[in-house]
Design an enzyme around this catalytic site. Structure first.
Site, PDB file in Angstrom:
ATOM      1  N   SER A   1       2.438   6.878  -4.334  1.00  0.00           N
ATOM      2  CA  SER A   1       2.882   6.055  -2.974  1.00  0.00           C
ATOM      3  C   SER A   1       4.049   5.361  -3.039  1.00  0.00           C
ATOM      4  O   SER A   1       4.558   5.146  -2.022  1.00  0.00           O
ATOM      5  CB  SER A   1       1.466   5.427  -2.248  1.00  0.00           C
ATOM      6  OG  SER A   1       1.258   4.412  -2.758  1.00  0.00           O
TER       7      SER A   1
ATOM      8  N   LYS B   1       2.100  -2.229  -1.954  1.00  0.00           N
ATOM      9  CA  LYS B   1       2.879  -1.603  -1.253  1.00  0.00           C
ATOM     10  C   LYS B   1       4.214  -2.219  -0.957  1.00  0.00           C
ATOM     11  O   LYS B   1       4.382  -3.451  -1.300  1.00  0.00           O
ATOM     12  CB  LYS B   1       2.010  -1.409   0.031  1.00  0.00           C
ATOM     13  CG  LYS B   1       0.943  -0.706   0.118  1.00  0.00           C
ATOM     14  CD  LYS B   1       1.260   1.018  -0.008  1.00  0.00           C
ATOM     15  CE  LYS B   1      -0.250   1.627  -0.186  1.00  0.00           C
ATOM     16  NZ  LYS B   1       0.050   2.812  -0.816  1.00  0.00           N
TER      17      LYS B   1
END
Length: 194
Positions: free
Chosen positions: A57, A101
């Protein structure tokens, strides 16, 4: 006549004088040891966390299997900013592995994804990823961050579970462990996380 001279046999204890130079050296050594312990504590507490990247990701910034050193002091002094790569516990779940993230929107900011482009406060997010975002999720409508909320998203936008989805949502500041600082992998690739 005395059998022993005064210098040969004496039952009086002579007091030894403590040399000031020796005391000063001992004091300097104690101060150096204390400073080293404080520095070691700060390094271990501030940089003592290492997490592994799991999944793709955050590609191309971070790859699956890489290790990341986390600066845990960064957000005790300040707050995450848009563009920072953060390490956090999803929904505060301490049993879950840490997530990594990028912060897109900070408290008070609005975020919306239109036509595959991320907008923060109605301005296009400075995004190094040129690929259009296929699924806007919750950000299809304009979202405004609360006082302690951050909208986070993976750099590999189309292969990331992040704030766009209800199962994930916005990340509260109290769940953020720290700022991703350095990354490395087994092939001696070392660098700052940008």
């Amino acid at each position: 006549m005395a059998l022993f001279s005064r210098n040969e046999l004496s039952f009086r204890h002579h007091r030894r004088r403590i040399r000031l130079g020796a005391m000063r050296q001992v004091l300097i050594i104690i101060i150096e040891i204390a400073a080293a312990l404080v520095l070691a504590f700060l390094l271990v507490y501030g940089l003592g966390l290492r997490v592994n990247v799991s999944g793709n990701s955050m590609e191309t910034t971070l790859s699956d299997g890489e290790s990341v050193f986390v600066n845990r002091l960064a957000y005790r002094v300040g707050s995450p900013k848009s563009g920072d790569v953060v390490v956090f516990m999803p929904n505060g779940n301490e049993k879950s592995p840490y997530y990594i993230k990028r912060v897109v929107a900070a408290p008070g900011d609005s975020v919306q994804i239109k036509d595959g482009v991320i907008y923060v406060n109605d301005v296009m997010f400075d995004d190094k990823d040129t690929e259009a975002v296929a699924d806007a999720g919750l950000a299809e409508e304009k979202l405004t961050m609360g006082d302690d909320e951050y909208f986070v998203i993976g750099d590999n936008r189309n292969s990331s579970e992040d704030s766009r989805y209800t199962s994930f949502g916005n990340v509260k500041k109290e769940y953020i462990i720290g700022k991703a600082w350095f990354h490395y992998d087994a092939i001696n690739d070392l660098g700052r996380v940008k």
